[in-house]
Design a protein around this motif. Structure first.
Motif, PDB file in Angstrom:
ATOM      1  N   TYR B  59      -8.579  32.169  69.177  1.00 49.29           N
ATOM      2  CA  TYR B  59      -8.673  31.637  70.539  1.00 49.29           C
ATOM      3  C   TYR B  59      -9.143  32.741  71.467  1.00 49.29           C
ATOM      4  O   TYR B  59      -8.721  33.906  71.335  1.00 49.29           O
ATOM      5  N   TRP B  60     -10.008  32.364  72.418  1.00 51.56           N
ATOM      6  CA  TRP B  60     -10.699  33.327  73.263  1.00 51.56           C
ATOM      7  C   TRP B  60     -10.788  32.802  74.695  1.00 51.56           C
ATOM      8  O   TRP B  60     -10.838  31.597  74.917  1.00 51.56           O
ATOM      9  N   SER B  61     -10.880  33.733  75.621  1.00 52.23           N
ATOM     10  CA  SER B  61     -10.905  33.340  77.039  1.00 52.23           C
ATOM     11  C   SER B  61     -12.252  32.778  77.477  1.00 52.23           C
ATOM     12  O   SER B  61     -12.311  32.034  78.458  1.00 52.23           O
ATOM     13  N   SER B  62     -13.334  33.125  76.766  1.00 56.35           N
ATOM     14  CA  SER B  62     -14.679  32.720  77.207  1.00 56.35           C
ATOM     15  C   SER B  62     -15.676  32.800  76.053  1.00 56.35           C
ATOM     16  O   SER B  62     -15.418  33.453  75.033  1.00 56.35           O
ATOM     17  N   LEU B  63     -16.814  32.156  76.236  1.00 51.82           N
ATOM     18  CA  LEU B  63     -17.901  32.277  75.251  1.00 51.82           C
ATOM     19  C   LEU B  63     -18.416  33.717  75.192  1.00 51.82           C
ATOM     20  O   LEU B  63     -18.828  34.197  74.129  1.00 51.82           O
ATOM     21  N   HIS B  64     -18.348  34.393  76.319  1.00 46.39           N
ATOM     22  CA  HIS B  64     -18.775  35.794  76.365  1.00 46.39           C
ATOM     23  C   HIS B  64     -17.901  36.660  75.433  1.00 46.39           C
ATOM     24  O   HIS B  64     -18.419  37.512  74.689  1.00 46.39           O
ATOM     25  N   ALA B  65     -16.613  36.425  75.460  1.00 46.10           N
ATOM     26  CA  ALA B  65     -15.706  37.177  74.577  1.00 46.10           C
ATOM     27  C   ALA B  65     -16.020  36.898  73.108  1.00 46.10           C
ATOM     28  O   ALA B  65     -15.983  37.801  72.266  1.00 46.10           O
ATOM     29  N   ILE B  66     -16.343  35.639  72.795  1.00 42.34           N
ATOM     30  CA  ILE B  66     -16.683  35.275  71.409  1.00 42.34           C
ATOM     31  C   ILE B  66     -17.977  35.969  70.988  1.00 42.34           C
ATOM     32  O   ILE B  66     -18.095  36.485  69.869  1.00 42.34           O
ATOM     33  N   LYS B  67     -18.948  36.019  71.902  1.00 39.91           N
ATOM     34  CA  LYS B  67     -20.229  36.681  71.611  1.00 39.91           C
ATOM     35  C   LYS B  67     -20.009  38.171  71.348  1.00 39.91           C
ATOM     36  O   LYS B  67     -20.561  38.740  70.397  1.00 39.91           O
ATOM     37  N   ASN B  68     -19.187  38.804  72.171  1.00 42.04           N
ATOM     38  CA  ASN B  68     -18.897  40.232  71.966  1.00 42.04           C
ATOM     39  C   ASN B  68     -18.241  40.479  70.608  1.00 42.04           C
ATOM     40  O   ASN B  68     -18.548  41.451  69.926  1.00 42.04           O
ATOM     41  N   TRP B  69     -17.329  39.603  70.233  1.00 45.53           N
ATOM     42  CA  TRP B  69     -16.647  39.733  68.939  1.00 45.53           C
ATOM     43  C   TRP B  69     -17.647  39.535  67.796  1.00 45.53           C
ATOM     44  O   TRP B  69     -17.648  40.295  66.824  1.00 45.53           O
ATOM     45  N   LYS B  70     -18.538  38.570  67.957  1.00 44.26           N
ATOM     46  CA  LYS B  70     -19.556  38.339  66.928  1.00 44.26           C
ATOM     47  C   LYS B  70     -20.440  39.578  66.752  1.00 44.26           C
ATOM     48  O   LYS B  70     -20.863  39.905  65.649  1.00 44.26           O
ATOM     49  N   GLU B  71     -20.692  40.275  67.854  1.00 43.27           N
ATOM     50  CA  GLU B  71     -21.594  41.436  67.805  1.00 43.27           C
ATOM     51  C   GLU B  71     -20.877  42.745  67.452  1.00 43.27           C
ATOM     52  O   GLU B  71     -21.537  43.774  67.301  1.00 43.27           O
ATOM     53  N   ASN B  72     -19.564  42.721  67.342  1.00 42.43           N
ATOM     54  CA  ASN B  72     -18.823  43.914  66.914  1.00 42.43           C
ATOM     55  C   ASN B  72     -19.368  44.404  65.566  1.00 42.43           C
ATOM     56  O   ASN B  72     -19.543  43.605  64.638  1.00 42.43           O
ATOM     57  N   VAL B  73     -19.647  45.682  65.477  1.00 42.03           N
ATOM     58  CA  VAL B  73     -20.342  46.221  64.298  1.00 42.03           C
ATOM     59  C   VAL B  73     -19.528  46.040  63.020  1.00 42.03           C
ATOM     60  O   VAL B  73     -20.036  45.548  62.002  1.00 42.03           O
ATOM     61  N   GLU B  74     -18.249  46.398  63.056  1.00 38.81           N
ATOM     62  CA  GLU B  74     -17.416  46.286  61.856  1.00 38.81           C
ATOM     63  C   GLU B  74     -17.267  44.816  61.431  1.00 38.81           C
ATOM     64  O   GLU B  74     -17.266  44.488  60.240  1.00 38.81           O
ATOM     65  N   HIS B  75     -17.163  43.935  62.412  1.00 35.14           N
ATOM     66  CA  HIS B  75     -17.085  42.499  62.134  1.00 35.14           C
ATOM     67  C   HIS B  75     -18.395  41.990  61.509  1.00 35.14           C
ATOM     68  O   HIS B  75     -18.370  41.173  60.584  1.00 35.14           O
ATOM     69  N   SER B  76     -19.510  42.500  61.978  1.00 37.05           N
ATOM     70  CA  SER B  76     -20.814  42.083  61.427  1.00 37.05           C
ATOM     71  C   SER B  76     -20.954  42.508  59.969  1.00 37.05           C
ATOM     72  O   SER B  76     -21.459  41.748  59.130  1.00 37.05           O
ATOM     73  N   VAL B  77     -20.490  43.718  59.661  1.00 36.02           N
ATOM     74  CA  VAL B  77     -20.510  44.205  58.270  1.00 36.02           C
ATOM     75  C   VAL B  77     -19.660  43.284  57.393  1.00 36.02           C
ATOM     76  O   VAL B  77     -20.071  42.880  56.299  1.00 36.02           O
ATOM     77  N   ALA B  78     -18.467  42.918  57.903  1.00 36.36           N
ATOM     78  CA  ALA B  78     -17.570  42.036  57.139  1.00 36.36           C
ATOM     79  C   ALA B  78     -18.209  40.661  56.939  1.00 36.36           C
ATOM     80  O   ALA B  78     -18.106  40.074  55.854  1.00 36.36           O
ATOM     81  N   ARG B  79     -18.879  40.155  57.955  1.00 38.58           N
ATOM     82  CA  ARG B  79     -19.508  38.834  57.818  1.00 38.58           C
ATOM     83  C   ARG B  79     -20.594  38.852  56.753  1.00 38.58           C
ATOM     84  O   ARG B  79     -20.729  37.909  55.963  1.00 38.58           O
ATOM     85  N   ASN B  80     -21.366  39.928  56.727  1.00 38.03           N
ATOM     86  CA  ASN B  80     -22.410  40.034  55.698  1.00 38.03           C
ATOM     87  C   ASN B  80     -21.796  40.057  54.305  1.00 38.03           C
ATOM     88  O   ASN B  80     -22.306  39.433  53.380  1.00 38.03           O
ATOM     89  N   LYS B  81     -20.695  40.803  54.179  1.00 38.52           N
ATOM     90  CA  LYS B  81     -20.008  40.867  52.892  1.00 38.52           C
ATOM     91  C   LYS B  81     -19.402  39.505  52.532  1.00 38.52           C
ATOM     92  O   LYS B  81     -19.373  39.109  51.363  1.00 38.52           O
ATOM     93  N   GLY B  82     -18.971  38.789  53.536  1.00 41.24           N
ATOM     94  CA  GLY B  82     -18.443  37.442  53.330  1.00 41.24           C
ATOM     95  C   GLY B  82     -19.475  36.518  52.710  1.00 41.24           C
ATOM     96  O   GLY B  82     -19.186  35.794  51.752  1.00 41.24           O
ATOM     97  N   ARG B  83     -20.697  36.581  53.220  1.00 38.42           N
ATOM     98  CA  ARG B  83     -21.768  35.728  52.678  1.00 38.42           C
ATOM     99  C   ARG B  83     -22.123  36.151  51.254  1.00 38.42           C
ATOM    100  O   ARG B  83     -22.422  35.330  50.399  1.00 38.42           O
TER     101      ARG B  83
END
Lengths: 106, 106
Positions: B59-83
């Protein structure tokens, strides 16, 4: 499994719950509610998972469809029994799905 | 457990997934991603459950917060590994929570 929902927008009902001890007829009623939900107008799909926490997300074409499902008599009886016997805590959240992304490994 | 979210409106990211066989470092990374999400601006809470299907709702306060989380570098690495390694299928749905109802047994 993962619900095959149409292009957004559509609606999600996110039901997060913790259970009381014991079954008390819960499993049969949960199965019955899924069968009944599938028969409602505007039903798009349902996903459910449970560890200590249970999360069930049902998807609907409109708020009107969600309201009709909430007012379904058998569903209302089950909800009352849920408050009395099955759940320690729950939160129901009604949300409008605005975007979705799907991944399928080949 | 059940997230303590503020009054709506707020946003939910509903992540529904089926896993590949074996762990492949998944459990450690899942724990790390929850810790990392909690440190983001606009993070409001997270709920997760898994049987054959896994459902994680953050849960997030805004779409902007979700976008920032999506662009987090460590999170992006994990997403690639997820796929690549962890997921057979997943759907990510971004939704605006418009109403919620809470029940707590006394």
């Amino acid at each position: 499994m993962i619900a095959e929902t149409p292009e957004p927008p559509y609606y999600a009902v996110i039901f997060s719950s913790t259970r009381t001890e014991g079954d008390h007829g819960y499993s049969d009623m949960a199965d019955r509610m899924i069968e009944l939900a599938k028969q409602q107008n505007g039903f798009l799909g349902i996903e459910t998972a449970r560890n200590d926490l249970g999360i069930t997300v049902s998807y609907w074409s409109s708020l009107h469809a969600i309201k009709n499902w909430k007012e379904n008599v058998e569903h209302s009886v089950a909800r009352n029994k849920g408050r009395k016997d099955w759940y320690k805590n729950f939160v129901t959240r009604i949300a409008r799905v605005e975007q979705d992304y799907r991944f399928d490994k080949e």
